[in-house]
Structures are given as structure tokens and as C-alpha cells.
Design a protein around this motif. Structure first.
Motif, PDB file in Angstrom:
ATOM      1  N   ALA A   1     -35.198 -34.183  17.117  1.00  0.00           N
ATOM      2  CA  ALA A   1     -35.181 -35.641  17.213  1.00  0.00           C
ATOM      3  C   ALA A   1     -35.683 -36.241  15.907  1.00  0.00           C
ATOM      4  N   TYR A   2     -35.341 -37.511  15.702  1.00  0.00           N
ATOM      5  CA  TYR A   2     -35.792 -38.266  14.536  1.00  0.00           C
ATOM      6  C   TYR A   2     -35.321 -37.635  13.220  1.00  0.00           C
ATOM      7  N   THR A   3     -34.163 -37.003  13.240  1.00  0.00           N
ATOM      8  CA  THR A   3     -33.538 -36.539  12.002  1.00  0.00           C
ATOM      9  C   THR A   3     -32.393 -37.497  11.672  1.00  0.00           C
ATOM     10  N   LYS A   4     -31.800 -37.335  10.510  1.00  0.00           N
ATOM     11  CA  LYS A   4     -30.712 -38.217  10.107  1.00  0.00           C
ATOM     12  C   LYS A   4     -29.373 -37.817  10.717  1.00  0.00           C
ATOM     13  N   ASP A   5     -29.175 -36.506  10.918  1.00  0.00           N
ATOM     14  CA  ASP A   5     -27.855 -36.090  11.384  1.00  0.00           C
ATOM     15  C   ASP A   5     -27.870 -34.793  12.195  1.00  0.00           C
ATOM     16  N   ALA A   6     -29.039 -34.388  12.695  1.00  0.00           N
ATOM     17  CA  ALA A   6     -29.102 -33.119  13.419  1.00  0.00           C
ATOM     18  C   ALA A   6     -29.686 -33.267  14.819  1.00  0.00           C
ATOM     19  N   ASN A   7     -29.839 -34.488  15.298  1.00  0.00           N
ATOM     20  CA  ASN A   7     -30.464 -34.710  16.595  1.00  0.00           C
ATOM     21  C   ASN A   7     -29.667 -34.073  17.733  1.00  0.00           C
TER      22      ASN A   7
ATOM     23  N   PHE B   1     -42.696 -25.674  10.298  1.00  0.00           N
ATOM     24  CA  PHE B   1     -41.871 -25.164   9.204  1.00  0.00           C
ATOM     25  C   PHE B   1     -40.546 -25.918   9.129  1.00  0.00           C
ATOM     26  N   VAL B   2     -39.880 -26.060  10.254  1.00  0.00           N
ATOM     27  CA  VAL B   2     -38.582 -26.734  10.247  1.00  0.00           C
ATOM     28  C   VAL B   2     -38.724 -28.161   9.741  1.00  0.00           C
ATOM     29  N   ARG B   3     -39.744 -28.858  10.202  1.00  0.00           N
ATOM     30  CA  ARG B   3     -39.927 -30.238   9.772  1.00  0.00           C
ATOM     31  C   ARG B   3     -40.246 -30.330   8.279  1.00  0.00           C
ATOM     32  N   ARG B   4     -41.170 -29.522   7.817  1.00  0.00           N
ATOM     33  CA  ARG B   4     -41.640 -29.640   6.435  1.00  0.00           C
ATOM     34  C   ARG B   4     -40.723 -28.971   5.428  1.00  0.00           C
ATOM     35  N   ARG B   5     -40.211 -27.801   5.755  1.00  0.00           N
ATOM     36  CA  ARG B   5     -39.537 -26.997   4.735  1.00  0.00           C
ATOM     37  C   ARG B   5     -38.016 -27.077   4.809  1.00  0.00           C
TER      38      ARG B   5
ATOM     39  N   ILE C   1     -42.922 -31.680  16.829  1.00  0.00           N
ATOM     40  CA  ILE C   1     -43.014 -30.288  16.385  1.00  0.00           C
ATOM     41  C   ILE C   1     -42.652 -29.302  17.485  1.00  0.00           C
ATOM     42  N   ASP C   2     -43.343 -29.406  18.619  1.00  0.00           N
ATOM     43  CA  ASP C   2     -43.227 -28.385  19.661  1.00  0.00           C
ATOM     44  C   ASP C   2     -41.823 -28.252  20.246  1.00  0.00           C
ATOM     45  N   PRO C   3     -41.086 -29.362  20.464  1.00  0.00           N
ATOM     46  CA  PRO C   3     -39.732 -29.185  20.993  1.00  0.00           C
ATOM     47  C   PRO C   3     -38.823 -28.370  20.075  1.00  0.00           C
ATOM     48  N   ILE C   4     -39.127 -28.341  18.785  1.00  0.00           N
ATOM     49  CA  ILE C   4     -38.388 -27.469  17.867  1.00  0.00           C
ATOM     50  C   ILE C   4     -38.907 -26.045  17.984  1.00  0.00           C
TER      51      ILE C   4
ATOM     52  N   ASN D   1     -27.518 -23.353  13.860  1.00  0.00           N
ATOM     53  CA  ASN D   1     -26.203 -23.969  13.683  1.00  0.00           C
ATOM     54  C   ASN D   1     -26.334 -25.464  13.399  1.00  0.00           C
ATOM     55  N   ARG D   2     -27.229 -26.138  14.123  1.00  0.00           N
ATOM     56  CA  ARG D   2     -27.453 -27.560  13.859  1.00  0.00           C
ATOM     57  C   ARG D   2     -27.989 -27.775  12.448  1.00  0.00           C
ATOM     58  N   LEU D   3     -28.938 -26.951  12.055  1.00  0.00           N
ATOM     59  CA  LEU D   3     -29.545 -27.101  10.734  1.00  0.00           C
ATOM     60  C   LEU D   3     -28.532 -26.804   9.628  1.00  0.00           C
ATOM     61  N   ALA D   4     -27.706 -25.780   9.837  1.00  0.00           N
ATOM     62  CA  ALA D   4     -26.741 -25.386   8.811  1.00  0.00           C
ATOM     63  C   ALA D   4     -25.686 -26.453   8.582  1.00  0.00           C
ATOM     64  N   GLN D   5     -25.389 -27.246   9.607  1.00  0.00           N
ATOM     65  CA  GLN D   5     -24.375 -28.290   9.472  1.00  0.00           C
ATOM     66  C   GLN D   5     -24.949 -29.608   8.973  1.00  0.00           C
TER      67      GLN D   5
END
Length: 524
Positions: free
Chosen positions: A444-450, A362-366, A412-415, A461-465
């Protein structure tokens, strides 16, 4: 001149075969969407007949399920099958029959002594509302012929009006929302006409046809500029119907809905599950229309709405009684925001255990708008059998160590592991099978939330920022509003966005409506 005037359904007999999806309806190349016509989805159909006839029988709930795109029930590629056509025909007959039971409320005139003239007045007033644009001479002559034919075959005035309504509701001009603009050479950008803009805007914000004020604006050059469109958008966002449409968007984006659980593992789910489905809509509505409307608040809001059942399930200390929802603080608890709601956690959990996979996907796709490949053909994707010794995290760790699975599951799983403090129905836990819960994870492998995180609150909190998540919010609302997914068009949307990307629902809706992506189409 291309015109959206079809004779589909302008017959006294039943509708037969399929309504043909017209040329130019598929996606074109380039950054703009193609000129097209879009079929009303089932919710829009019900809202349209309610606005037009005051009929709230919801015939759309009996229609075949609408096609989806990117998880949204707004889909520009929806076509009419024989099954759909039969359902539309049955509904049109029933709606027309119901409508004429109260002719006084329906007619703009008194037919006594002037039935034919009153029928003409009815066509002149009812037709534009149903077709969401001024009638053409072909519309008028066609509908007048329907009335005249009914009378010529022995029908009385009421029968004639009933058949006109049936013909209108069976027409392509009623069932489809056009986005064609003026004629132009292939590859050229064309501006939607004012009535097309009015319909596109109203169905986006309200899932309903344009009201009188919006139609009047269309007829008086009141939708020509981005500022004018913004004014109308913000007006429509104050309409009570905007609440239901916003909730529909968020429910489909966050995949909120009923779920099923194994009663031997979660015996209380049947009791508390309905409360889950009341909490999240109340929270979303409060954030969007009473609060700041921001995604950050949806992800981190430290309050929610509970009844007595949910208050107990969450282990909250407040004195909440009965079935009415009460606003309560979540400060000092392990919960905050939608990702800790029972509705989301249970929907993204398996029947007997939690699911790091579903939650991580969900986090990755949505929320990051990433495209993940489907599992390889023949791969066993059955959840692991519940254990009385191992934790769920230990059971799923086999994915990361298996070379056939690790490519995707390492993303996926580490999230998903960060959600392990909540079981498959959404209850909070600190141990599982006598072992302490490990809810540490990694983005990992995000643009600004790693980075590493510990638990859902830290993840949220990471996702919201994250600006990447804010951009995904904009993309998702665009997919919902435009009823289409297009990478090129979404990049154009982001290119038009202001440097500080808004992350509130209302501001993002305005941003889209102001853009040329809303106002223009490219000719195939």
C-alpha cells in the motif's frame, strides 16, 4: 587557479595529526553535487596499491571501517581521524619497503652510473600513475627534494626511492579523488577536467584507478562527450574487476552478508550458512554479466547456483554433489530470485524466528527508496519471545493493533508477512507450531505497486513490474557511484532518464555516466 596539490606526507618523518578535509567537500545546494574531494575507501585503497605496486597484502582491511551513506561504503563525507592517519602512515611505510625489494621490476631505468637521473625518471613515471594525473612542477620539485634529502642523510639509491614511494602514498593527491573542475563563481556549474572524469569513472566501475587507456583518453580529449564516456564505460564493464564492483554494489544494496542464529533453534545454520554466501554472488554475477542484467531477473530468476549442502537445504531434486556450485532450475519450487535466497532471508530474520519487520522494512527502504522514521525513543523493539503455540505472524500482529506502533507497522508488516513461508534461517515451511502458514500480504501507499499478494513470488512480480522500483534501482546505483545521497540530484537524474527507464545494471551505469550529474559539479 584551484589545484589539488597538497604536500601532506611529503616529509621524511612520520605523518602526524589529521589530514584536513578541504573546503568545498560537502554537499552544495541545487541539482548538481558540490565540487569536492573524496577519500579513497578501504577497498579502493587496496585496489589502487595493487594496480600501482602489484602489492596484494590488502592493508586497507586493517584500516578503521569506512563511513557509510545510505548503506553504501562509498561515502563522500569520509574524513581522516588520527586513527586513520596512523593507519595510512603505517601502510605507506610497509608498502614502500616491500616495493623496493624488487627494484628491477619497479624502475623504468637502470640506475647504474646514473642514479640521480634514474630517480628523476622514476618520479616522472610513478608520480602520474599514483596521482592519476600529470605531475605539476611543484609535485616534481617536492618529490625530487624527498629523494635528495634521503641521499643527503646517508641513504643509498634504494632508500631514496623508498622514501619517494612513502611520500607519494602519504600524499593527499594519492589518498583523495578530486572533483573540482575549473575555477568559477559560487553557484556556477563547472565541468570536471578529463583526469577527474577518468578517476571518477574508473572508481565507479572498477573501484580501481584509471588504466593506461583511460588516462590516454583523458589526455587526448577522449572523455569530452557523453558518447566517449559511454564507450569507455562499456569497455571497463568488460574488465574482470567490474564483476567484483558490481557484486559489492548489490551486496550492499540488498544487505547480503553473514548473519548469526541461535544454534538451539537452527542447528544446521552453521553448516549451510557459508553456502548461502556463495549462492547469491554467483547468481548476481551470472545475471549481470552473462544474462540480461535486469532487476526483474534478479527478483524473479527461476534458477540459482547450489552446492550439495544448499541443494539439500532447498529440497531440490537435482543430483548435486560436493562443494562446487552447480546451476540448477527452480521451476516448480517456492523459490525464485534473491528475495528467496537463504543469504537474504537469514540476514533479514532474527536469531530465533523470522522477522516480518526486517523484511518489510527492507522492501520499503531499499526497493521503494522510502524514508521510514526510527522507532519512538524508549519503545521496546526486542523481537517477541518464541512461542510453541502461536505463529510468528500472530506474535507480530500486536504491532498493528498497538496505537504506538501501528502508524509505521501498518506500512511494514503487511509486506513482511508475505515472507512467512520462510523461517528465520531461510528454510521453506508450510506450517508453524502446527498451524498453517499465512503468507498473504499487501502493498500500500506505493506509486504503482499497490495490491494484495500471496507469498514472495507474487510480491516479487509486483515489485519487478513497478516503475517506482526501477527508479529506486537507479537512485541506489547513483548513491553508490556518486558516494552521496541527494534528493535534488536524484530527481535530476530521473529527469534526464529516457522515457523507458532501463533496469539493467550496465545500462543504468551508462545512463549515469552520460548525465551531467557525472560530468559537472556546482561551486559552493
Amino acid at each position: 587557479m584551484r589545484r589539488f596539490v597538497w604536500a601532506a606526507g611529503l616529509l621524511l618523518g612520520g605523518c602526524s595529526g589529521s589530514i584536513v578535509y578541504p573546503p568545498g567537500a560537502s554537499s552544495g545546494g541545487g541539482a548538481l553535487l558540490s565540487t569536492r574531494v573524496r577519500l579513497l575507501n578501504n577497498v579502493e585503497y587496496d585496489n589502487t596499491v595493487a594496480a600501482l605496486l602489484g602489492d596484494t597484502t590488502h592493508p586497507g582491511r586493517t584500516f578503521p571501517a569506512s563511513d557509510t551513506q545510505s548503506g553504501f561504503s562509498n561515502s563522500a563525507t569520509q574524513t581522516v581521524t588520527d586513527l586513520n592517519a596512523s593507519a595510512y602512515d603505517t601502510a605507506a611505510q610497509a608498502l614502500a619497503q616491500n616495493a623496493v625489494q624488487n627494484l628491477t621490476a619497479l624502475l623504468p631505468c637502470n640506475p647504474t652510473g646514473q642514479e640521480d637521473a634514474c630517480a628523476s625518471q622514476f618520479i616522472a613515471s610513478f608520480g602520474p600513475k599514483a596521482f592519476r594525473r600529470p605531475l605539476t612542477s611543484d609535485d616534481v620539485s617536492g618529490l625530487t627534494a624527498v629523494y635528495a634529502t634521503a641521499r643527503a642523510h646517508g641513504g643509498n639509491f634504494t632508500t631514496g626511492i623508498q622514501m619517494v614511494i612513502y611520500a607519494v602514498l602519504s600524499s593527499g593527491s594519492f589518498l583523495y579523488v578530486p572533483e573540482l573542475g575549473a575555477d568559477g563563481p559560487s553557484g556556477s556549474a563547472v565541468e570536471l577536467n578529463p583526469y577527474e572524469k577518468a578517476s571518477a569513472l574508473s572508481y565507479f566501475i572498477l573501484a580501481s584507478p584509471p588504466d593506461d587507456a583511460l588516462i590516454a583518453a583523458a589526455g587526448n580529449k577522449g572523455l569530452d562527450t557523453p558518447d566517449q564516456l559511454e564507450t569507455q564505460t562499456r569497455r571497463l564493464l568488460q574488465d574482470p574487476r567490474a564483476h567484483a564492483q558490481a557484486l559489492r554494489f548489490f551486496a550492499e544494496w540488498f544487505e547480503i552478508g553473514p548473519s548469526t542464529k541461535d544454534a538451539t533453534v537452527y542447528p544446521n545454520f552453521r553448516t549451510v550458512g557459508p553456502s548461502f554466501l556463495l549462492e547469491t554472488p554467483a547468481f548476481i554475477d551470472d545475471v549481470i554479466f552473462n544474462g540480461d542484467g535486469r532487476l526483474q531477473t534478479l527478483l524473479q530468476g527461476n534458477y540459482t547456483f547450489v552446492d550439495a549442502n544448499l541443494n539439500t537445504f532447498y529440497g531440490l531434486s537435482g543430483n548435486v554433489t560436493g562443494t562446487a556450485l552447480t546451476k540448477v532450475s527452480l521451476a516448480g519450487t517456492p523459490r525464485a530470485g534473491i528475495l528467496t535466497h537463504g543469504s537474504w532471508l537469514s540476514r533479514h530474520g532474527d536469531a530465533t524466528i523470522s522477522s516480518p519487520v526486517l523484511r518489510g522494512v527492507f522492501v520499503r527502504r531499499r526497493l521503494l527508496c522510502e524514508t521510514l522514521p526510527n522507532p519512538p525513543a524508549g519503545l521496546n523493539v526486542t523481537p517477541p519471545i518464541i512461542s510453541e503455540v502461536k505463529t510468528t505472524r500472530q506474535l507480530f500482529d500486536a504491532h498493528v493493533s498497538n496505537p504506538a506502533c501501528s502508524g509505521c507497522h501498518s506500512l511494514i508488516d503487511p509486506i513482511g508477512n508475505g515472507f512467512e513461508a520462510f523461517d528465520g534461517e531461510g528454510a521453506y515451511r508450510t506450517t508453524e507450531n502446527g498451524q498453517p502458514i499465512d503468507s498473504t500480504g499487501e502493498l500500500a501507499y506505493t506509486k504503482d505497486a499497490n495490491g494484495n499478494f500471496n507469498g514472495v513470488l507474487d510480491l516479487a512480480n509486483r515489485l519487478a513490474q513497478s516503475n517506482e522500483v526501477k527508479q529506486c534501482f537507479a537512485k541506489m546505483l547513483f548513491r553508490f557511484g556518486s558516494a552521496q545521497t541527494s534528493d535534488a540530484t536524484e530527481q535530476e537524474l530521473l529527469a534526464e532518464a529516457p522515457p523507458a527507464m532501463p533496469d539493467s545494471y550496465q545500462d543504468l551505469a551508462v545512463m549515469y555516466v552520460r548525465s551531467k550529474l557525472f560530468r559537472q559539479r556546482v561551486v559552493p
